[in-house]
Design an enzyme around this catalytic site. Structure first.
Site, PDB file in Angstrom:
ATOM      1  N   ASP A   1      -8.536  13.346   0.029  1.00  0.00           N
ATOM      2  CA  ASP A   1      -8.724  13.687  -1.388  1.00  0.00           C
ATOM      3  C   ASP A   1      -8.612  15.188  -1.592  1.00  0.00           C
ATOM      4  O   ASP A   1      -8.077  15.649  -2.598  1.00  0.00           O
ATOM      5  CB  ASP A   1     -10.134  13.307  -1.896  1.00  0.00           C
TER       6      ASP A   1
ATOM      7  N   HIS B   1     -18.386  -4.382  -4.290  1.00  0.00           N
ATOM      8  CA  HIS B   1     -18.085  -5.035  -3.015  1.00  0.00           C
ATOM      9  C   HIS B   1     -18.994  -6.242  -2.834  1.00  0.00           C
ATOM     10  O   HIS B   1     -18.576  -7.275  -2.301  1.00  0.00           O
ATOM     11  CB  HIS B   1     -18.280  -4.067  -1.847  1.00  0.00           C
TER      12      HIS B   1
ATOM     13  N   HIS C   1     -13.078  11.843   0.528  1.00  0.00           N
ATOM     14  CA  HIS C   1     -12.285  11.508   1.713  1.00  0.00           C
ATOM     15  C   HIS C   1     -11.533  12.779   2.107  1.00  0.00           C
ATOM     16  O   HIS C   1     -11.165  13.582   1.240  1.00  0.00           O
ATOM     17  CB  HIS C   1     -11.212  10.464   1.414  1.00  0.00           C
TER      18      HIS C   1
ATOM     19  N   ASP D   1     -11.566  -5.381  -7.212  1.00  0.00           N
ATOM     20  CA  ASP D   1     -12.504  -4.258  -7.202  1.00  0.00           C
ATOM     21  C   ASP D   1     -12.166  -3.336  -8.378  1.00  0.00           C
ATOM     22  O   ASP D   1     -11.377  -2.416  -8.227  1.00  0.00           O
ATOM     23  CB  ASP D   1     -12.309  -3.543  -5.853  1.00  0.00           C
TER      24      ASP D   1
ATOM     25  N   ASP E   1     -22.999   2.918  -3.366  1.00  0.00           N
ATOM     26  CA  ASP E   1     -21.853   3.270  -4.199  1.00  0.00           C
ATOM     27  C   ASP E   1     -22.057   2.539  -5.516  1.00  0.00           C
ATOM     28  O   ASP E   1     -21.972   1.302  -5.598  1.00  0.00           O
ATOM     29  CB  ASP E   1     -20.528   2.878  -3.532  1.00  0.00           C
TER      30      ASP E   1
HETATM   31  C1  XUL Z   1     -13.051   1.245  -1.593  1.00  0.00           C
HETATM   32  C2  XUL Z   1     -14.240   2.117  -1.472  1.00  0.00           C
HETATM   33  C3  XUL Z   1     -14.020   3.428  -0.813  1.00  0.00           C
HETATM   34  C4  XUL Z   1     -15.167   3.896  -0.001  1.00  0.00           C
HETATM   35  C5  XUL Z   1     -14.899   5.152   0.772  1.00  0.00           C
HETATM   36  O1  XUL Z   1     -13.302   0.037  -2.189  1.00  0.00           O
HETATM   37  O2  XUL Z   1     -15.297   1.784  -1.937  1.00  0.00           O
HETATM   38  O3  XUL Z   1     -13.686   4.353  -1.791  1.00  0.00           O
HETATM   39  O4  XUL Z   1     -16.291   4.115  -0.784  1.00  0.00           O
HETATM   40  O5  XUL Z   1     -13.777   5.067   1.565  1.00  0.00           O
HETATM   41 CO    CO Z   2     -17.145   2.709  -2.090  1.00  0.00          CO
END
Ligand code: XUL
Ligand code: CO
Length: 437
Positions: A102, A269, A99, A305, A294
């Site tokens: 970051d 997620h 990000h 999460d 991810d």
């Molecule tokens: C949050 C998440 C984030 C995204 C990028 O749950 O997964 O870190 O991957 O903003």
């Molecule tokens: Co993510």
């Protein structure tokens, strides 16, 4: 300076190795599914968890012991870049993701924040040029700062929308400068807490307006990376608009965005949305929008999460099965959006954690490849639908029948169903996991 001086380069030593700092299954040069494992799996280190997360939780303070803990401000950001590249190279990986917030601290104005970013981006660019490490994706953090309390592109405050646009404009410029292969939108605060104060239809239109402007700006500056939306049902918002793959696809179609976006599917997620990881990958795949992953896992006993490093071989196998059916992830990859537990606070744990995740996906990949090669599930599934290959089934598929003809047919025909054989298929899956893959 060497940040992880107790860890040497992690090598493949094979499944019999007792060395915890070695790969047992991930052999970058091994050919699986016709490609080098490294080229297929495209593992990526997530900057926020690995370089930033400090172990803070709602009940307690930071625990992570990091070699860069003594620095602050831009010096801290620079030390993290150096440490990041050392870690990525020692793991033998080729990708990372970050990000904007970051990599560099926010200043008091957007201009100062952007100047900070430029300093760090040029350092990252130098490191990328002198290594073979590439950027899988970057994104804008539009959820941490209090200005985003009611959302970013879906905020009721137009000034916040404008600020978010300025932030993404800069992030797209960074994506272009660093040759980022994808650009991610995760709408952490793009959702609502209560309908009593929310114009949902208007917020969704604004979100679409925002994405259209992003497409326009990428075109204007010649940025060609793949745009990705990352669905998540909730947390931090109570209800996030990009709830799951199906809601994201519906949104993309409704607002004329489907040709410009794919999805970045995150395992934890998926489970938060009440789906399996493989369900979300399948939905994305059948709509042609499976873009990237991810890689992490949740905990079925906890409702949030947890972003654990993936170690569940069933899940990695079924995920890789979907990815193989998709012909790979193309410009996407497997980004470890995963963090070590608060109690795993030593720097070496970062290596153990990545090795666990990488080996779990490598093993899952090999098992899924063998399953696919042997056509085990495909053959079973093909047979299961064989009634659509001839007779009335072929008429249905070929569009040569209608309700009247079908009703006449049904009058005369006794229905005989066949078993779905779930248990048999699960034991075949076990056999592939344990013996054949
Ligand atoms: C949050 C998440 C984030 C995204 C990028 O749950 O997964 O870190 O991957 O903003
Ligand atoms: Co993510």
């Amino acid at each position: 300076m060497e940040y992880f001086s107790t860890v040497a380069k992690i090598e493949f030593e094979g499944p019999q190795s007792q060395n915890p700092l070695a790969y047992k299954y991930y052999n970058p040069d091994e050919i699986v599914c016709g490609k080098r494992m490294e080229d297929y799996l495209r593992f990526s280190v997530a900057y926020w968890h690995t370089l930033i997360a400090d172990g803070t939780d709602p009940f307690g303070a930071a625990t992570m012991q990091r070699p860069w803990n003594g620095y602050s401000g831009l010096d801290l950001s620079k030390a993290r870049v150096e440490a990041a590249f050392e870690l990525i190279e020692k793991l033998g990986l080729k990708y990372f993701a970050f990000h904007d917030r970051d990599i560099a601290p926010e200043g008091t104005t957007l201009a100062e924040t952007n100047r900070n970013l430029e300093i760090i981006v040029s350092k990252i660019r130098e490191y990328m040029a002198s290594t073979s490490v590439k950027l899988l994706w970057n994104t804008a953090n539009m959820f941490s700062h209090p200005r985003f309390v009611h959302g970013a592109a879906t905020s009721p405050n137009a000034d916040v929308f404008a600020y978010a646009a300025g932030q993404v404009k800069k992030s797209l410029e960074i994506a272009k400068e660093l040759g980022s292969e994808n650009y991610v939108f995760w709408g952490g605060r793009e959702g609502y807490e209560t309908l009593l104060n929310t114009d949902m239809g208007f917020e969704l239109e604004n979100l679409a307006r925002f994405y259209h402007m992003a497409i326009e700006y990428a075109k204007e500056i010649g940025y060609k990376g793949q745009f990705l939306i990352e669905p998540k049902p909730k947390e931090p918002t109570k209800h996030q608009y990009d709830y799951d793959a199906a809601s994201a696809v519906a949104f993309l179609y409704k607002y004329g965005l489907i040709d410009h976006f794919k999805l970045n599917i995150e395992a934890n997620h998926a489970t938060l949305a009440g789906h399996t990881f493989e369900h979300e990958l399948r939905v994305s795949r059948i709509y042609g929008v499976l873009g990237s992953v991810d890689a992490n896992q949740g905990d079925s006993l906890l409702g949030w999460d947890t972003d654990e490093f993936p170690t569940d071989l069933y899940s990695t196998t079924l995920a890789m099965y979907e990815i193989i059916q998709n012909g790979g992830l193309h410009s996407g990859g497997l980004n470890f959006d995963s963090k070590t537990r608060r109690g795993s606070f030593e720097a070496t744990d970062l290596f153990y954690a990545h090795i666990a995740g990488i080996d779990s996906f490598a093993k899952g990949f090999k098992v899924a490849a063998k399953l696919t090669e042997d056509g085990v599930l495909e053959e079973f599934i093909r047979n299961r639908y064989s009634s659509y290959g001839t007779g009335i089934g072929a008429d249905i598929v070929g569009g040569t029948t209608d309700f009247k003809k079908l009703a006449e047919y049904a009058e005369k025909r006794a229905i005989a169903n066949e078993s779905g054989r779930q248990e048999m298929l699960k034991s075949i899956l076990n056999q592939y996991l344990i013996e054949l893959g």
